[in-house]
Enzyme design. Structure first.
Site, mmCIF file in Angstrom:
data_model
loop_
_atom_site.group_PDB
_atom_site.id
_atom_site.type_symbol
_atom_site.label_atom_id
_atom_site.label_comp_id
_atom_site.label_asym_id
_atom_site.label_seq_id
_atom_site.Cartn_x
_atom_site.Cartn_y
_atom_site.Cartn_z
ATOM 1 N N MET A 1 0.852 -1.187 0.000
ATOM 2 C CA MET A 1 0.000 0.000 0.000
ATOM 3 C C MET A 1 0.893 1.244 0.000
ATOM 4 O O MET A 1 0.471 2.331 0.403
ATOM 5 C CB MET A 1 -0.931 -0.009 1.214
ATOM 6 C CG MET A 1 -1.879 -1.204 1.173
ATOM 7 S SD MET A 1 -3.391 -0.965 2.088
ATOM 8 C CE MET A 1 -2.786 -0.738 3.719
ATOM 9 N N HIS B 1 9.137 0.994 3.260
ATOM 10 C CA HIS B 1 10.227 1.049 4.232
ATOM 11 C C HIS B 1 11.100 -0.190 4.034
ATOM 12 O O HIS B 1 10.834 -1.002 3.129
ATOM 13 C CB HIS B 1 9.676 1.144 5.660
ATOM 14 C CG HIS B 1 8.631 0.109 5.980
ATOM 15 N ND1 HIS B 1 8.911 -1.245 6.027
ATOM 16 C CD2 HIS B 1 7.307 0.221 6.248
ATOM 17 C CE1 HIS B 1 7.822 -1.914 6.326
ATOM 18 N NE2 HIS B 1 6.815 -1.058 6.450
ATOM 19 N N GLY C 1 11.234 -2.922 5.398
ATOM 20 C CA GLY C 1 10.502 -4.199 5.385
ATOM 21 C C GLY C 1 10.084 -4.537 3.961
ATOM 22 O O GLY C 1 10.331 -5.646 3.459
ATOM 23 N N HIS C 2 9.471 -3.550 3.288
ATOM 24 C CA HIS C 2 9.071 -3.781 1.884
ATOM 25 C C HIS C 2 10.306 -4.048 1.016
ATOM 26 O O HIS C 2 10.284 -4.907 0.135
ATOM 27 C CB HIS C 2 8.356 -2.552 1.309
ATOM 28 C CG HIS C 2 7.085 -2.181 2.016
ATOM 29 N ND1 HIS C 2 6.968 -1.061 2.790
ATOM 30 C CD2 HIS C 2 5.880 -2.787 2.042
ATOM 31 C CE1 HIS C 2 5.733 -0.983 3.266
ATOM 32 N NE2 HIS C 2 5.052 -2.019 2.837
ATOM 33 N N SER D 1 4.366 0.906 8.140
ATOM 34 C CA SER D 1 4.061 2.244 7.602
ATOM 35 C C SER D 1 3.350 3.077 8.662
ATOM 36 O O SER D 1 3.447 4.303 8.666
ATOM 37 C CB SER D 1 3.181 2.120 6.363
ATOM 38 O OG SER D 1 3.812 1.283 5.435
#
Ligand code: PAF
Length: 284
Positions: free
Chosen positions: A29, A33, A35-36, A191
């Site tokens: 979405m 960050h 993590g993505h 996020s």
């Protein structure tokens, strides 16, 4: 390359398919960050082409949730994707995804996961959330038809439900679950951390502290689930509005009598109105 239309992305992907390329999808979405980026990096090493979708999906937010204020940072997301060598960022708007349909299951076809998995944990307070997630993920799968799709373990319930959907509906896509990425402090990247004040961020550390403490107690031999859960309460202050703390089977989300090698500890609480979730396998 940024694409906003379903027609364009389908035609681009058709060319890849003709060449027999292995395609990865990383659904997001946005507000990307580390993590993505860890999902994207893994996808890059395992596939020939990587598509990142950026779509704040209205139908997975409840009426009193943060859809309007959810961080939208497309410019920054595009730069990050560019640095990682992402081939296509697919960022449609809601009309492109859902047409002019009223966004409710009166008029729109939804994919609804089984109640057993969807109504507990996050689904208890976020009614219909996983219907919205499965519907948009199914649409992305149909539009992009990837070979692999990458999801983070931070949303453990989400990954499990998507794996179940793929199995039950014979979707020819392999779901890859990637580990949670944390700050040095232990806070899982999200996020929604952007909403936290400095003070809120400090209070949020209790999430991972509780998880690690329960794991530590288990390692010392405590397996009674109630006893393990009770060790958490000393960490919580009036700042922490606990939504759930559960120790369940990581593969089935069933309650076991005692914690065991297959257990996952899952927690959600609000700090200053910001809803945060985290989880940890009791053994890795
Ligand atoms: O995890 C998310 O960011 C979303 O739930 C997803 C999978 C992209 C669907 O909108």
């Amino acid at each position: 390359m940024l694409l906003n239309s379903i027609k364009e992305i389908k035609s681009e992907i058709k060319n890849w398919r003709v060449k027999g390329l292995k395609i990865a999808l990383v659904p997001t979405m946005g507000a990307l960050h580390e993590g993505h980026l860890s999902l994207i990096k893994k996808a890059k090493t395992e596939c020939d082409k990587v598509v990142v979708s950026v779509f704040v999906n209205p139908i997975q937010f409840g009426p009193s949730e943060d859809f309007e204020k959810y961080p939208r940072t497309l410019e920054a997301d595009l730069k990050l994707c560019d640095n990682e060598g992402v081939d296509i960022v697919f960022a449609p708007n809601a009309i492109e995804m859902y047409g002019k349909n009223k966004l409710s299951n009166d008029t729109l076809t939804y994919v609804c996961p089984p109640y057993f998995y969807a109504d507990k944990l996050c689904g208890k307070s976020r009614i219909g959330h996983f219907d919205g997630v499965c519907t948009v993920v199914m649409k992305l799968f149909n539009i992009i038809q990837p070979d692999y799709a990458y999801f983070g373990q931070k949303d453990a319930q989400q990954v499990l439900i998507i794996k179940k959907m793929v199995e039950d509906l014979n979707i020819p896509i392999e779901i890859i679950q990637c580990p949670i990425i944390r700050e040095h402090s232990g806070l899982a990247l999200s996020s929604r951390n952007k909403y936290l004040s400095e003070d809120g961020k400090k209070n949020a550390l209790v999430l991972s502290q509780i998880l690690n403490n329960i794991k530590g107690c288990y390692k010392k031999g405590i397996t009674d689930i109630q006893a393990l859960k009770e060790t958490a309460y000393s960490y919580l202050t009036e700042k922490h509005d606990l939504e759930y703390l559960e120790i369940l089977n990581k593969n089935t989300l069933e309650e076991d009598k005692n914690a065991n090698i297959n257990s996952i500890i899952l927690i959600a609480f609000r700090i200053d109105g910001v809803r945060l979730i985290d989880n940890l396998y009791i053994e890795d």
